[in-house]
Scaffold this active site. Structure first.
Site, mmCIF file in Angstrom:
data_model
loop_
_atom_site.group_PDB
_atom_site.id
_atom_site.type_symbol
_atom_site.label_atom_id
_atom_site.label_comp_id
_atom_site.label_asym_id
_atom_site.label_seq_id
_atom_site.Cartn_x
_atom_site.Cartn_y
_atom_site.Cartn_z
ATOM 1 C CB CYS A 21 -1.209 -0.048 1.221
ATOM 2 S SG CYS A 21 -2.204 -1.574 1.368
ATOM 3 C CB ILE A 71 -9.666 3.903 2.574
ATOM 4 C CG1 ILE A 71 -8.104 2.564 3.379
ATOM 5 C CG2 ILE A 71 -10.727 4.391 4.201
ATOM 6 C CD1 ILE A 71 -8.793 1.368 3.762
ATOM 7 C CB ILE A 72 -11.605 7.820 1.463
ATOM 8 C CG1 ILE A 72 -11.467 8.138 2.668
ATOM 9 C CG2 ILE A 72 -12.401 8.838 0.208
ATOM 10 C CD1 ILE A 72 -10.429 8.489 2.929
ATOM 11 N N GLY A 94 -1.634 7.366 2.148
ATOM 12 C CA GLY A 94 -1.860 7.988 3.180
ATOM 13 C C GLY A 94 -3.436 8.203 3.200
ATOM 14 N N GLY A 382 -3.944 4.201 19.461
ATOM 15 C CA GLY A 382 -3.581 5.056 20.867
ATOM 16 C C GLY A 382 -2.191 5.934 20.414
#
Length: 650
Positions: A21, A71-72, A94, A382
């Site tokens: 990717c 993803i989008i 990204g 996180g």
């Protein structure tokens, strides 16, 4: 490494780039057409439609391609994308979370868009605002933009360094990619191990930007742009650098409320910027629990959460993660890791990381990514909370050391010379104390950062490198020289030694260690991991917040804890920080240790000239007998052996 998302781009040399990717490209400035070197036939843009698409664009002596994890805008936004006038083309690795806001602004300025994704917005933003565009992007990126008229290439990497970007400039040829293997695949270029990088690896467990493990390959530093045109040398410039920006004094509860509001916005924007389901990594610690608690409040359905546990109870955080998941109504999965599974996956980890990377938590991160990728394409993490809000144990240690008189700190160094103790557990504790004692007398928080983040002591490295290519690099002033190289003016960061220490953590350790670990492990499984703690708004808030608000009453990450405590089970935030640790000392005393010794003897590293073979044998013996805990070094050695053997074709 193969998985269900991988498909070859072509049978040409370009297919050897193996970008899972990310981006890859080559610029043979003023030389033979790049198409001849990289693809079998001349082409404009080769696009394969699908959920994980890729394409190649060539233009004379330049070419680049993209392997996209969609993803989008799933059916659109295949890359490379060209501007409407055909002058510019972009490949982009990204996600940009504020791309919809930017697209509306750019439309009002006259820009037209053919896709619904963020890549075309990045290109339009750059065409509109030039270099100022990079500072307007809230997200993570490694990107390349080609100007077919001026024949200029622009590479850029996000401000914090969440996404990687490697490049090699050799005799008028530039190769670049999101992975080292993309650069190494280019024919006609030289790649030799860098002795300085090898020494840095055995000192810190990774190689820090701008170096890579190869002399001829550099890492684009976070927040930087590299430009190369048809003549002259490449130009490297910073567009952003982390700096403390003290805000006006305000009550403590206002800081907590400010964090809570900013946090909810950051998590919400990263959840919404996806056309696929978004899950989360959950360890049960402060930061991952804060992520999942915010997601649960923003979502109308259970959040999918994923945890790795260990059979060894002292290292197993999975019960705490499961308690958080139950409390928040999550759809939770736990996988427990055993030594045999870690041993089996080391060759795959070596392949995914391309260069030696000795953070042992890469192993559970690998399996965590594999677990999550079975159900989601995006997971929130996180990462970044410790660096921004002073959550590591070493930050509390630095606060205490920094407030001691210089004479007391220098006196503490005598503790570092104590001999080993007669029992195994006592030696592990002694080694931790000695590491702190060695750093105590150093003059700045930044210098103590370099001493505290070492995985091996200078004394151990002097043994390891005696009579080798790396001999003599660990003198008494080595740490001071290193600190001066990376940050020559610590006072420019802050007059507070804790802020000096933490800024080095943010600028150096976070991108080179934590973010590298997560990016490679997740991308190897076609999983995108997002880090809302590193959104621009969160970073700006943290850099404006006083140190004594972040580290308060001996407890780090105070505003995070205070903001999310009402959302979590009682007591979950009160336990001792554990981190994503592996039981290395125990594992290396058993079958895992024997596996490491086999790697050492079969890899050819003994004849590499980088380590002293007799010293290595002695280090293995010391660990087996419990005289010293060399788990971190032995893990680093095992990974180095795998890398060296693969490089030599063994």
């Amino acid at each position: 490494m193969t998985n269900r998302h991988r498909r070859p781009i072509s049978r040409a040399p370009f297919s050897e780039f193996h970008i899972i990717c990310g981006i890859a490209g080559f610029y043979a400035r003023g030389q033979a057409p790049v198409a001849a070197a990289l693809v079998e036939r001349q082409c404009d843009t080769l696009v394969h439609r699908g959920p994980d698409s890729h394409g190649i664009l060539t233009d004379g002596d330049f070419g680049f391609g993209m392997r996209r994890l969609s993803i989008i805008d799933l059916p659109g936004s295949d890359q490379p994308i060209r501007s409407h006038d055909g002058r510019h083309a972009i490949v982009f690795n990204g996600e940009i979370y504020n791309y919809r806001v930017l697209r509306d602004e750019l439309r009002a300025l006259g820009h037209r868009f053919s896709t619904q994704g963020d890549t075309e917005v990045v290109l339009a933003a750059w065409r509109q605002w030039g270099e100022a565009a990079w500072d307007r992007l809230d997200g993570m990126f490694g990107t390349a933009i080609w100007d077919g008229h001026t024949r200029q290439l622009t590479l850029a990497r996000d401000a914090i360094g969440i996404k990687p970007l490697y490049y090699s400039w050799q005799e008028g040829k530039l190769a670049f990619g999101s992975e080292l293997k993309a650069v190494l695949a280019v024919p006609g270029l030289a790649f030799d191990p860098d002795p300085r990088a090898v020494h840095e690896y055995f000192s810190f467990g990774h190689v820090r930007a701008p170096r890579s493990i190869y002399r001829q390959v550099a890492v684009l530093p976070p927040g930087h742009v590299l430009e190369i045109g048809p003549a002259g040398e490449p130009q490297l410039r910073a567009f952003w650098s982390a700096r403390y920006m003290p805000a006006a004094p305000r009550p403590l509860d206002e800081w907590v409320q400010d964090f809570r509001e900013t946090w909810m916005e950051a998590v919400g924007s990263q959840m919404l910027a996806a056309d696929v389901e978004v899950g989360a990594f959950l360890s049960g610690g402060v930061d991952s629990s804060a992520v999942v608690a915010a997601m649960a409040r923003l979502s109308d359905r259970p959040i999918k959460t994923f945890t790795i546990g260990f059979a060894e109870r002292a290292y197993d955080e999975s019960p705490h993660a499961e308690a958080v998941a139950r409390h928040l109504g999550c759809d939770h999965r736990t996988h427990r890791l055993v030594p045999a599974a870690a041993q089996a996956i080391l060759p795959a980890i070596r392949h995914a990381y391309d260069e030696p990377f000795a953070d042992p938590s890469a192993v559970p991160t690998w399996y965590l990514s594999q677990l999550a990728a079975q159900e989601v394409k995006v997971a929130l993490s996180g990462d970044g909370g410790d660096e921004l809000f002073f959550g590591y144990k070493r930050h509390l240690t630095e606060r205490r050391l920094g407030r001691l008189p210089g004479i007391a700190r220098r006196a503490a160094r005598t503790f570092a010379d104590l001999p080993p103790l007669p029992w195994r557990a006592g030696n592990r504790r002694l080694q931790r104390w000695q590491k702190t004692a060695r750093s105590a007398g150093l003059p700045t928080g930044g210098a103590r950062f370099f001493a505290k983040t070492q995985i091996t002591s200078p004394e151990l490295r002097r043994r390891l490198f005696a009579d080798t290519l790396l001999d003599g690099r660990d003198g008494d002033d080595a740490v001071l020289m290193l600190a001066d190289e990376y940050q020559p003016d610590m006072a420019e960061i802050s007059t507070d030694s804790l802020e000096q220490f933490a800024m080095c953590d943010l600028r150096l350790n976070l991108p080179a260690a934590m973010l590298t670990k997560v990016d490679r492990a997740s991308m190897a499984h076609s999983l995108e991991v997002r880090v809302p703690m590193l959104s621009r708004a969160m970073v700006d808030l943290a850099l404006s917040m006083p140190a004594d608000v972040k580290l308060r009453g001996g407890v780090g990450k105070y505003p995070i804890r205070a903001a999310v405590a009402p959302w979590l089970p009682a007591g979950i935030l009160d336990r001792r920080k554990q981190g994503f640790q592996m039981p290395l000392a125990e594992w290396f005393s058993g079958d895992f240790g024997r596996y490491a010794e086999e790697l050492w003897r079969e890899s050819g590293v003994a004849a590499s000239g980088y380590v002293n073979a007799a010293a290595v044998e002695g280090i293995f013996r010391e660990h087996r007998t419990g005289r010293r805990d060399h788990g971190r070094l032995l893990y680093a050695l095992a990974i180095f052996c795998l890398w060296w053997a693969a490089r030599a074709g063994r």
